[in-house]
Design an enzyme around this catalytic site. Structure first.
Site, PDB file in Angstrom:
ATOM      1  N   LYS A 122       0.863  -1.188   0.000  1.00  0.00           N
ATOM      2  CA  LYS A 122       0.000   0.000   0.000  1.00  0.00           C
ATOM      3  C   LYS A 122       0.889   1.223   0.000  1.00  0.00           C
ATOM      4  O   LYS A 122       2.044   1.164   0.421  1.00  0.00           O
ATOM      5  CB  LYS A 122      -0.895   0.020   1.252  1.00  0.00           C
ATOM      6  CG  LYS A 122      -2.191   0.747   1.035  1.00  0.00           C
ATOM      7  CD  LYS A 122      -3.203  -0.140   0.331  1.00  0.00           C
ATOM      8  CE  LYS A 122      -4.508   0.560   0.090  1.00  0.00           C
ATOM      9  NZ  LYS A 122      -5.559  -0.384  -0.362  1.00  0.00           N
TER      10      LYS A 122
HETATM   11  P1  NAD Z   1     -13.343   7.439  -2.907  1.00  0.00           P
HETATM   12  O1  NAD Z   1     -12.377   8.509  -2.626  1.00  0.00           O
HETATM   13  O2  NAD Z   1     -13.793   7.187  -4.304  1.00  0.00           O
HETATM   14  O3  NAD Z   1     -14.680   7.667  -2.033  1.00  0.00           O
HETATM   15  C1  NAD Z   1     -14.673   7.828  -0.649  1.00  0.00           C
HETATM   16  C2  NAD Z   1     -16.047   8.305  -0.183  1.00  0.00           C
HETATM   17  O4  NAD Z   1     -16.047   8.399   1.239  1.00  0.00           O
HETATM   18  C3  NAD Z   1     -16.446   9.686  -0.702  1.00  0.00           C
HETATM   19  O5  NAD Z   1     -17.834   9.710  -0.961  1.00  0.00           O
HETATM   20  C4  NAD Z   1     -16.087  10.581   0.475  1.00  0.00           C
HETATM   21  O6  NAD Z   1     -16.842  11.800   0.465  1.00  0.00           O
HETATM   22  C5  NAD Z   1     -16.504   9.697   1.622  1.00  0.00           C
HETATM   23  N1  NAD Z   1     -15.874  10.099   2.882  1.00  0.00           N
HETATM   24  C6  NAD Z   1     -14.620  10.580   3.091  1.00  0.00           C
HETATM   25  N2  NAD Z   1     -14.448  10.872   4.382  1.00  0.00           N
HETATM   26  C7  NAD Z   1     -15.597  10.535   5.002  1.00  0.00           C
HETATM   27  C8  NAD Z   1     -16.039  10.617   6.345  1.00  0.00           C
HETATM   28  N3  NAD Z   1     -15.239  11.085   7.309  1.00  0.00           N
HETATM   29  N4  NAD Z   1     -17.293  10.178   6.622  1.00  0.00           N
HETATM   30  C9  NAD Z   1     -18.094   9.698   5.657  1.00  0.00           C
HETATM   31  N5  NAD Z   1     -17.742   9.622   4.367  1.00  0.00           N
HETATM   32  C10 NAD Z   1     -16.519  10.049   4.056  1.00  0.00           C
HETATM   33  O7  NAD Z   1     -12.696   6.118  -2.264  1.00  0.00           O
HETATM   34  P2  NAD Z   1     -13.015   4.604  -2.609  1.00  0.00           P
HETATM   35  O8  NAD Z   1     -12.044   4.164  -3.620  1.00  0.00           O
HETATM   36  O9  NAD Z   1     -14.479   4.438  -2.836  1.00  0.00           O
HETATM   37  O10 NAD Z   1     -12.578   3.908  -1.235  1.00  0.00           O
HETATM   38  C11 NAD Z   1     -13.455   3.816  -0.130  1.00  0.00           C
HETATM   39  C12 NAD Z   1     -12.981   2.717   0.807  1.00  0.00           C
HETATM   40  O11 NAD Z   1     -12.936   1.478   0.075  1.00  0.00           O
HETATM   41  C13 NAD Z   1     -11.574   2.881   1.392  1.00  0.00           C
HETATM   42  O12 NAD Z   1     -11.547   2.331   2.685  1.00  0.00           O
HETATM   43  C14 NAD Z   1     -10.709   2.051   0.467  1.00  0.00           C
HETATM   44  O13 NAD Z   1      -9.511   1.628   1.099  1.00  0.00           O
HETATM   45  C15 NAD Z   1     -11.635   0.897   0.191  1.00  0.00           C
HETATM   46  N6  NAD Z   1     -11.336   0.152  -1.033  1.00  0.00           N
HETATM   47  C16 NAD Z   1     -11.349   0.748  -2.250  1.00  0.00           C
HETATM   48  C17 NAD Z   1     -11.085  -0.002  -3.398  1.00  0.00           C
HETATM   49  C18 NAD Z   1     -11.160   0.584  -4.780  1.00  0.00           C
HETATM   50  O14 NAD Z   1     -11.104  -0.192  -5.753  1.00  0.00           O
HETATM   51  N7  NAD Z   1     -11.310   1.871  -4.949  1.00  0.00           N
HETATM   52  C19 NAD Z   1     -10.756  -1.363  -3.274  1.00  0.00           C
HETATM   53  C20 NAD Z   1     -10.744  -1.952  -2.009  1.00  0.00           C
HETATM   54  C21 NAD Z   1     -11.042  -1.174  -0.899  1.00  0.00           C
END
Ligand code: NAD
Length: 432
Positions: A122
């Protein structure tokens, strides 16, 4: 024989270079599982810390030409035994060595659970990307890529998007790396745009994979998705796609949130209107189709399925007892504390743990890497069919272990992953 090192505290209360609440959670989960499975102590100690950690500070020139800020970046590789390492790049103001190390460790278990030929990694930069212009973001991404360039590579370590990064950021990383080696290297990152060698279906893969599992779990629990309600925390890549696929299965989405607010409508939210509002305003705050709630109130809303898809550390001993859902589908990494796990288990909430729940992303990233290294493209149908097979296979293995050994789903999933890594470590042996 007496130990040659100062022993570290097996209860992980002592301080290490990787210190931080999220790393402690990852270590505690691991030690719990290691105890249950009676893991070889030597292997256990080897897996408790990342194999490689790089911390960099570098200058970021703001658009006002005379302003330069020093920013901090990280890349951590947890296990190098299984093949190249794989893991996202996160841009967020809370990013630290501990956070990135926890996420790298979870990536190791996740890849092993899905039987992918990767170890976990990561990376990230400690900034709030919403405060940067597109130019600033591009300069910072290119400079960060140069700072970690010796550590990454298509056969070494392959980054992908995570919180705060997207396919455009991956395109800049790919371009910077390719400029340095003198030819296009699409396989250096996954989650890049399709025209640059990205895979069909990668953008929505994490949300899609999560809902494949929700369908399996609903079937197991006797929940009819067509007459169910869901709440999704986070409306970014993972959350908005999870909401979309849930709605396609007939589930009513009664609550969503982003960093600005939560929105609740017991009659159901119109997803297209939410996207249109987001396109216009950038955040959900002020959306007229529902009542505003805080992010913590959102988690406690009446619903059958709760999908935390935003940040870590959302469900703790403090609020776990008040969750109303029957099924907790973790899209985010590390949303639930160990103490909360126990409360959820006591209350009969079925948990799809993060290393299983959000593994659709790295699975299609693996497909992307395979297509790039072979200069071959698969159809969306092929990708979704393969994803479905892998997700359902991992779900069934985890469920079977949890039923056979009377374990909660998180411990069962961790043991599935750890067992594979431990076996590989023992087979490779020690050098020298
Ligand atoms: P992203 O940046 O696309 O979206 C994140 C969302 O969370 C946004 O809507 C943001 O406004 C919201 N957010 C941020 N801070 C917040 C808070 N304090 N309270 C509530 N909402 C809040 O990110 P993503 O890629 O969707 O990732 C989200 C989660 O999923 C993370 O934990 C990431 O590690 C995990 N994840 C993502 C992927 C991927 O393919 N993108 C894969 C595995 C895991």
């Amino acid at each position: 024989m007496p130990s040659i090192i100062r022993p570290f505290d097996q209860d992980v209360d002592g301080h290490t270079e990787w210190d931080g609440p999220m790393f402690k959670l990852a270590q505690r989960q691991f030690l719990n599982a290691a105890k249950v499975m009676d893991l070889d102590e030597n292997v256990r100690d080897r897996l408790l810390f990342p194999q490689r950690s790089l911390m960099v500070s570098f200058p970021c020139r703001r658009d006002e030409y005379d302003e330069v800020e020093t920013v901090f970046g990280y890349r951590v590789q947890h296990v190098l035994t299984m093949g190249p390492t794989k893991g996202g790049i996160r841009y967020h103001e809370d990013v630290s060595l501990g956070e990135v190390s926890a996420l790298a460790m979870w990536m190791t278990w996740k890849c092993a659970l899905m039987e992918l030929p990767f170890g976990g990694a990561k990376g990230g930069i400690r900034i709030d990307p919403s405060k940067l212009s597109r130019h600033e973001l591009q300069r910072m991404t290119r400079r960060f890529t140069m700072e970690i360039i010796d550590m990454i590579g298509p056969d070494r370590d392959i980054p992908a998007p995570d919180l705060g990064t997207n396919e455009q950021v991956m395109a800049w990383i790919m371009d910077t790396y390719s400029q340095q080696v003198g030819h296009a290297v699409p396989e250096i990152v996954t989650g890049k745009p399709v025209v640059l060698g990205g895979s069909l279906g990668r953008t929505e893969a994490t949300g899609r994979g999560l809902i494949y599992l929700v369908c399996e779990a609903a079937n197991h629990l006797g929940i009819d998705l067509k007459h169910s309600t869901a709440v999704v925390q986070g409306f970014g890549n993972v959350g908005s796609n999870a909401a979309r696929f849930l709605a396609e299965n007939g589930t009513k989405i009664v609550g969503v949130s982003d960093v600005s607010t939560g929105i609740h409508n017991p009659k159901g939210l119109e997803l297209n209107s939410l996207h249109e509002y987001l396109d216009q305003h950038g955040v959900l705050k002020g959306f007229p189709g529902g009542q505003e709630v805080t992010n913590s109130e959102l988690l406690e809303l009446d619903c059958d399925i709760l999908a935390p898809c935003a940040l870590q550390n959302q469900i703790s001993a403090h609020n776990a007892g008040r969750l109303k859902c029957k099924l907790l589908a973790e899209g985010a990494n590390g949303p639930t504390s160990l103490e909360a796990d126990q409360i959820l288990q006591d209350n009969g909430v079925f948990v799809l743990p993060d290393i299983l729940g959000n593994a659709g992303g790295v699975t299609v990233s693996y497909f992307e890497w395979v297509q790039d290294t072979q200069n071959f493209t698969w159809t969306l149908e092929e990708i979704n069919n393969r994803l479905h097979k892998i997700m359902v296979g991992a779900f069934q293995r985890t469920l079977l272990r949890s039923q056979r050994d009377k374990l909660d789903m998180r411990t069962a999933a961790l043991i599935e992953g750890i067992e594979r890594v431990a076996k590989a470590k023992l087979l490779r042996g020690l050098f020298p």
